[in-house]
Design a protein around this motif. Structure first.
Motif, mmCIF file in Angstrom:
data_model
loop_
_atom_site.group_PDB
_atom_site.id
_atom_site.type_symbol
_atom_site.label_atom_id
_atom_site.label_comp_id
_atom_site.label_asym_id
_atom_site.label_seq_id
_atom_site.Cartn_x
_atom_site.Cartn_y
_atom_site.Cartn_z
ATOM 1 N N CYS A 73 -10.961 26.145 -62.410
ATOM 2 C CA CYS A 73 -10.817 27.531 -61.970
ATOM 3 C C CYS A 73 -10.311 28.325 -63.159
ATOM 4 C CB CYS A 73 -9.837 27.636 -60.801
ATOM 5 S SG CYS A 73 -9.461 29.334 -60.301
ATOM 6 N N ASN A 124 -14.817 30.061 -60.611
ATOM 7 C CA ASN A 124 -14.789 28.622 -60.399
ATOM 8 C C ASN A 124 -16.025 27.966 -60.998
ATOM 9 O OD1 ASN A 124 -12.387 28.732 -58.919
ATOM 10 N ND2 ASN A 124 -13.477 29.050 -56.996
ATOM 11 N N ARG A 180 -16.898 23.385 -53.548
ATOM 12 C CA ARG A 180 -15.663 24.070 -53.195
ATOM 13 C C ARG A 180 -15.153 23.705 -51.807
ATOM 14 N NH1 ARG A 180 -13.161 27.459 -50.441
ATOM 15 N NH2 ARG A 180 -14.953 27.741 -49.066
ATOM 16 N N LEU A 202 -8.834 27.331 -51.921
ATOM 17 C CA LEU A 202 -9.706 27.995 -52.898
ATOM 18 C C LEU A 202 -10.514 29.123 -52.262
ATOM 19 C CD1 LEU A 202 -11.025 24.899 -54.895
ATOM 20 C CD2 LEU A 202 -9.151 26.435 -55.489
ATOM 21 N N TYR A 219 -11.156 35.751 -60.894
ATOM 22 C CA TYR A 219 -11.230 34.299 -60.797
ATOM 23 C C TYR A 219 -12.680 33.851 -60.935
ATOM 24 C CZ TYR A 219 -6.401 33.893 -59.158
ATOM 25 O OH TYR A 219 -5.033 33.927 -59.074
#
Length: 632
Positions: A175, A188, A197, A241, A186
């Protein structure tokens, strides 16, 4: 294939050499399913199983790999098949070749992610030593270098990199958090053979042990929330997340022994909507009794990371202590339109609330939850159509934050300490020196200490019940449970006080040689904060303080007023330094003398918590009593 795996996979091969100790023909190891101070897990090569003689749990090689690495049954079988050379597609060479090719790709990706993590981490370590944007960002966020090393944080391309590890601690993705004005904030890793995820719970590799011991997981949204929470001691925190939680993520948590879910998603609209969806998703388990849940209500627009940076860890501790039962939280949201504004709600609003409430009630099976929801809905609707000036009924209170069936041995002992404090006044000075870990029990003990100061005859059970009705979250039920006891139980407590006290101390403050802290040595501990620091001030809490203000001021034999619980919503211990020294309660702060000119200020802090020096001759243990059969 399954039988071949079970035959070939040896349970002893799943332990490290240092974990096993030879015991006759078998081995012993520390049990991961309870707080095992001495090895109590039997590892049997002949039966190819493990079994704990304390908690009674056991499993085979497949189940052990599932538990220790957070794998599904299928994943554990395939992993053991690969390790033992068992073909996963007997008679189908093409399928076997595809499996082996996919496995090689997974191993290559794993090695690549591990190398990237090390490179990113080394770049951050260099900045921590020489300075740089990443180091400045961590300092501004209040993240220490030690925490950065423990979580293997890194820096790459103007972003802070946070390794995303699976339950076994293997890095499967990253991340990236922008440290400047980059967008998106952010980012990922993209999904691949290693990382999905919705199949990963961030922080589970570091939180698993705490979750197994406590039976509770604290669920937040983002990785930095988890890092901050762990740094402050909330080691059972994990992240989903994002604002959605998958069924697989819940399964991963439950494999680690989670029985109670504390939901602490962000306080914005998206976080609250996600909380609603999550509760609806797990509601079948909640009503069936396989899982319990509470909602930690974060301030509007804040996340756990921001709350800690702005108000400190005590704010989070207070919110956890005031967590709402999942059904109570849903009813709060459902009934919110009735409390909006000062004007009476319209008939259309009342009708909409009634319909939504009935829809929720229809989802509940017959029982206490359904009856409680019906009662609260009826009270809310009647309170808004009653005559002007009529008092509104008090909302229904739901079960405690930690259900008795899911409580750990230490939590049960802390509840016993509260009960003993109420019904055995001679033990109070000693009990209030204990360091309680459960937030609700800790705050409840502080309130009881305050009540003990203002109680003229020493009886505080009735006062505790009166106060419990006005405290939010879990604290009210905890006080009620401690104060309400059957007459025969109270009689035994008062007759066998010493034995019950010893039983509580054996769990909460073990003697030297049993793996714990000696009662003869004071333990350094943080000073107790005021209730303003521990508990978010709500209307109900303010009302509780006001109710204490209405109690008569107690006086001693000389007619002088005893220091009361009114200053700062908490009281002071009896001003007896000789008694302090006898019990080892050496305070971290000096108390103000209220006999000085002007009466003095009684709002000073309490003495710090400390270790315990018992007045018991431990060479003569207390005889066994009927207390062992009492409910904990």
């Amino acid at each position: 294939m399954l039988e071949s795996v079970r035959e070939r996979a040896q349970i002893t091969d799943l332990f490290g050499p240092a974990e096993l100790k030879k015991s006759g023909r078998e081995f012993v190891a520390r049990c991961p399913w309870h707080d095992d101070r001495r090895p109590s897990l039997s590892v049997s090569p002949s039966r190819n199983r493990v079994h704990c003689f304390v908690c009674g749990k056991g499993t085979d090689a497949i189940g052990w790999l599932q538990d220790r690495q957070g794998l599904s049954f299928q994943e554990a079988v395939l992993e053991l098949a690969r390790r033992t050379g068992v073909s996963v597609a007997e008679g189908d060479p093409e399928a076997q070749a595809r499996f082996e090719q996919e496995w090689r790709e997974r191993r290559q990706l794993m090695a690549q992610r591990t190398e990237q993590r090390q490179q990113f981490h080394q770049a951050l370590l260099q900045q921590l030593e020489q300075g740089g944007g990443g180091a400045d960002y961590l300092q501004n966020r209040g993240i220490s270098p030690e925490t950065a090393r423990r979580w293997q944080l890194g820096i790459a391309g103007g972003r802070l990199t946070i390794p995303l590890n699976d339950a076994a601690g293997q890095t499967v993705g990253f991340c990236g958090r922008a440290i400047g004005s980059q967008e998106p904030k952010y980012r990922n890793s993209t999904g691949d053979l290693l990382f999905q995820r919705n199949g990963l719970v961030f922080g589970l590799d570091q939180a698993a042990e705490a979750i197994r011991k406590q039976g509770t997981a604290l669920l937040v949204e983002g990785p930095l929330d988890v890092v901050q929470l762990h740094q402050c001691g909330f080691t059972h925190a994990v992240a989903c997340l994002g604002t959605s939680v998958s069924a697989l993520q819940l399964q991963l948590l439950q494999r680690q022994g989670m029985k109670h879910l504390l939901i602490a998603l962000d306080g914005d609209d998206a976080g609250q909507a996600a909380t609603e969806r999550l509760i609806e998703q797990v509601q079948p388990q909640l009503v069936a009794g396989g899982l319990s849940a509470s909602v930690v209500q974060l301030p509007e627009g804040q996340d756990a990371d921001g709350l800690i940076r702005n108000q400190g860890p005590k704010a989070v501790e207070g919110l956890i202590a005031a967590a709402r039962h999942w059904l109570e939280w849903r009813l709060d949201r459902l009934l919110a339109p009735l409390a909006a504004g000062s004007a009476s709600p319209s008939l259309e609003t009342l009708q909409a609330v009634e319909q939504a409430g009935q829809a929720l009630i229809e989802q509940l099976p017959d029982g206490v939850l359904r009856r409680s929801a019906e009662h609260r809905l009826e009270q809310a609707l009647q309170g808004n159509v009653s005559e002007p000036g009529a008092s509104k009924p008090q909302p229904q209170t739901f079960p405690t934050l930690h259900e008795p069936c899911t409580a750990t041995g230490r939590q049960r002992a802390e509840h016993r300490a509260l009960r003993l404090f109420i019904h055995a006044p001679e033990c109070r000075e000693l009990l209030q020196c204990l360091t309680l870990q459960d937030p609700a029990c800790r705050v409840a003990m502080e309130w009881l200490s305050s009540l003990a100061v203002v109680a003229v005859d020493g009886c505080i059970a009735g006062m505790a019940l009166q106060l419990a009705d006005q405290l939010p979250g879990a604290m009210g039920p905890v006080l009620t449970q401690a104060a309400v006891a059957a007459p025969e139980l109270i009689a035994v407590l008062q007759r066998e006080t010493q034995a019950e006290l010893e039983a509580v101390l054996d769990v909460l403050e073990p003697v030297a040689g049993s793996g714990g802290v000696s009662r003869q040595e004071p333990v350094a501990s943080k000073p107790v904060a005021s209730h303003a620091d521990v508990l978010p001030i709500t209307r109900s809490a303010e009302a509780a303080v006001q109710s204490l203000d209405r109690l008569p001021e107690p006086r001693n034999a000389g007619g002088r007023v005893v220091p009361s619980a009114r200053s700062g919503a908490r009281g002071l211990h009896a001003d007896d330094r000789g008694s302090q020294q006898r019990w080892g309660c050496h305070g971290a702060h000096e108390r103000p003398n209220h006999h000085q000119a002007g009466g003095g200020d009684l709002s000073g802090p309490l003495p710090g918590r400390c270790g315990i020096q018992t007045a018991v001759d431990e060479s003569h243990p207390a005889p066994a009593t009927g207390l062992n059969a009492l409910p904990e």
